[in-house]
Motif scaffolding. Structure first.
Motif, PDB file in Angstrom:
ATOM      1  N   MET A 196       0.854  -1.159   0.000  1.00  0.00           N
ATOM      2  CA  MET A 196       0.000   0.000   0.000  1.00  0.00           C
ATOM      3  C   MET A 196       0.910   1.235   0.000  1.00  0.00           C
ATOM      4  N   PRO A 197       0.782   2.093  -0.995  1.00  0.00           N
ATOM      5  CA  PRO A 197       1.612   3.296  -1.025  1.00  0.00           C
ATOM      6  C   PRO A 197       1.205   4.278   0.067  1.00  0.00           C
ATOM      7  N   PRO A 198       2.074   5.212   0.403  1.00  0.00           N
ATOM      8  CA  PRO A 198       1.754   6.187   1.459  1.00  0.00           C
ATOM      9  C   PRO A 198       0.461   6.959   1.193  1.00  0.00           C
ATOM     10  N   HIS A 199      -0.362   7.030   2.234  1.00  0.00           N
ATOM     11  CA  HIS A 199      -1.637   7.760   2.216  1.00  0.00           C
ATOM     12  C   HIS A 199      -1.938   8.092   3.668  1.00  0.00           C
ATOM     13  N   CYS A 200      -1.848   9.377   4.029  1.00  0.00           N
ATOM     14  CA  CYS A 200      -2.006   9.760   5.429  1.00  0.00           C
ATOM     15  C   CYS A 200      -3.388   9.415   5.955  1.00  0.00           C
ATOM     16  N   TYR A 201      -3.416   8.677   7.053  1.00  0.00           N
ATOM     17  CA  TYR A 201      -4.672   8.276   7.682  1.00  0.00           C
ATOM     18  C   TYR A 201      -5.500   9.479   8.115  1.00  0.00           C
ATOM     19  N   VAL A 202      -4.848  10.559   8.521  1.00  0.00           N
ATOM     20  CA  VAL A 202      -5.554  11.720   9.072  1.00  0.00           C
ATOM     21  C   VAL A 202      -6.093  12.639   7.985  1.00  0.00           C
ATOM     22  N   CYS A 203      -5.241  13.047   7.052  1.00  0.00           N
ATOM     23  CA  CYS A 203      -5.642  14.079   6.084  1.00  0.00           C
ATOM     24  C   CYS A 203      -5.820  13.567   4.667  1.00  0.00           C
ATOM     25  N   GLY A 204      -5.407  12.332   4.393  1.00  0.00           N
ATOM     26  CA  GLY A 204      -5.567  11.768   3.061  1.00  0.00           C
ATOM     27  C   GLY A 204      -4.472  12.133   2.077  1.00  0.00           C
ATOM     28  N   LEU A 205      -3.480  12.891   2.503  1.00  0.00           N
ATOM     29  CA  LEU A 205      -2.375  13.244   1.618  1.00  0.00           C
ATOM     30  C   LEU A 205      -1.720  11.972   1.100  1.00  0.00           C
ATOM     31  N   ASP A 206      -1.423  11.941  -0.194  1.00  0.00           N
ATOM     32  CA  ASP A 206      -0.769  10.767  -0.769  1.00  0.00           C
ATOM     33  C   ASP A 206       0.351  11.204  -1.701  1.00  0.00           C
ATOM     34  N   LEU A 207       0.999  10.256  -2.312  1.00  0.00           N
ATOM     35  CA  LEU A 207       2.133  10.575  -3.176  1.00  0.00           C
ATOM     36  C   LEU A 207       1.757  11.448  -4.372  1.00  0.00           C
ATOM     37  N   HIS A 208       0.512  11.365  -4.817  1.00  0.00           N
ATOM     38  CA  HIS A 208       0.074  12.144  -5.980  1.00  0.00           C
ATOM     39  C   HIS A 208      -0.266  13.582  -5.620  1.00  0.00           C
ATOM     40  N   THR A 209      -0.678  13.816  -4.381  1.00  0.00           N
ATOM     41  CA  THR A 209      -1.098  15.162  -3.978  1.00  0.00           C
ATOM     42  C   THR A 209      -0.085  15.860  -3.085  1.00  0.00           C
ATOM     43  N   ALA A 210       0.926  15.142  -2.636  1.00  0.00           N
ATOM     44  CA  ALA A 210       1.917  15.705  -1.715  1.00  0.00           C
ATOM     45  C   ALA A 210       2.968  16.517  -2.473  1.00  0.00           C
ATOM     46  N   PRO A 211       3.518  17.533  -1.804  1.00  0.00           N
ATOM     47  CA  PRO A 211       4.653  18.232  -2.407  1.00  0.00           C
ATOM     48  C   PRO A 211       5.823  17.249  -2.568  1.00  0.00           C
ATOM     49  N   PRO A 212       6.725  17.523  -3.493  1.00  0.00           N
ATOM     50  CA  PRO A 212       7.811  16.573  -3.764  1.00  0.00           C
ATOM     51  C   PRO A 212       8.683  16.237  -2.555  1.00  0.00           C
ATOM     52  N   ASP A 213       8.792  17.143  -1.593  1.00  0.00           N
ATOM     53  CA  ASP A 213       9.658  16.888  -0.447  1.00  0.00           C
ATOM     54  C   ASP A 213       8.907  16.334   0.769  1.00  0.00           C
ATOM     55  N   GLU A 214       7.630  16.008   0.606  1.00  0.00           N
ATOM     56  CA  GLU A 214       6.841  15.463   1.727  1.00  0.00           C
ATOM     57  C   GLU A 214       7.390  14.109   2.144  1.00  0.00           C
ATOM     58  N   ARG A 215       7.453  13.903   3.451  1.00  0.00           N
ATOM     59  CA  ARG A 215       7.891  12.618   3.990  1.00  0.00           C
ATOM     60  C   ARG A 215       6.701  11.940   4.661  1.00  0.00           C
ATOM     61  N   PHE A 216       6.627  10.657   4.529  1.00  0.00           N
ATOM     62  CA  PHE A 216       5.580   9.858   5.153  1.00  0.00           C
ATOM     63  C   PHE A 216       6.216   8.910   6.164  1.00  0.00           C
ATOM     64  N   VAL A 217       5.447   8.596   7.212  1.00  0.00           N
ATOM     65  CA  VAL A 217       5.920   7.714   8.274  1.00  0.00           C
ATOM     66  C   VAL A 217       4.959   6.529   8.379  1.00  0.00           C
ATOM     67  N   LEU A 218       5.502   5.328   8.351  1.00  0.00           N
ATOM     68  CA  LEU A 218       4.702   4.120   8.528  1.00  0.00           C
ATOM     69  C   LEU A 218       4.796   3.713   9.991  1.00  0.00           C
ATOM     70  N   VAL A 219       3.666   3.775  10.687  1.00  0.00           N
ATOM     71  CA  VAL A 219       3.627   3.442  12.116  1.00  0.00           C
ATOM     72  C   VAL A 219       3.065   2.033  12.277  1.00  0.00           C
ATOM     73  N   HIS A 220       3.795   1.212  13.024  1.00  0.00           N
ATOM     74  CA  HIS A 220       3.355  -0.151  13.341  1.00  0.00           C
ATOM     75  C   HIS A 220       2.755  -0.120  14.746  1.00  0.00           C
ATOM     76  N   PHE A 221       1.474  -0.355  14.853  1.00  0.00           N
ATOM     77  CA  PHE A 221       0.800  -0.341  16.146  1.00  0.00           C
ATOM     78  C   PHE A 221       0.941  -1.691  16.840  1.00  0.00           C
ATOM     79  N   GLY A 222       0.691  -1.689  18.133  1.00  0.00           N
ATOM     80  CA  GLY A 222       0.772  -2.908  18.921  1.00  0.00           C
ATOM     81  C   GLY A 222       2.128  -3.117  19.561  1.00  0.00           C
ATOM     82  N   GLY A 223       3.016  -2.144  19.420  1.00  0.00           N
ATOM     83  CA  GLY A 223       4.304  -2.211  20.090  1.00  0.00           C
ATOM     84  C   GLY A 223       5.392  -2.973  19.367  1.00  0.00           C
TER      85      GLY A 223
END
Length: 79
Positions: A1-28
């Motif tokens: 699954m490519p980056p897509h912000c859970y909160v705001c919906g920003l994705d690789l197609h709509t993000a500025p070129p320098d936007e960074r995404f973080v993949l968070v693994h829940f459950g510790g």
């Protein structure tokens, strides 16, 4: 699954070129078995601006964390 912000919906197609995404693994912990292909069920993408909402809750089970994030974002997670 490519980056897509859970909160705001920003994705690789709509993000500025320098936007960074973080993949968070829940459950510790990372719960993908060796050889796994695909997106782990306990991992959720966040844009840099919303990453703290996820990382602050990464020790929680995914459903609990997302409920808290929805509440912090001012939306009802039941919809």
């Amino acid at each position: 699954m490519p980056p897509h912000c859970y909160v705001c919906g920003l994705d690789l197609h709509t993000a500025p070129p320098d936007e960074r995404f973080v993949l968070v693994h829940f459950g510790g912990h990372l719960t993908t078995p060796e050889g796994w292909v695909g997106h782990p069920s306990n991992a959720v993408w966040f844009c840099a601006g919303h990453a703290a909402l996820g990382t602050a809750r990464e020790s929680l089970p995914t459903a609990d964390a997302l409920r808290e994030i929805d509440a912090a974002a001012g939306r009802d997670s039941a919809t």
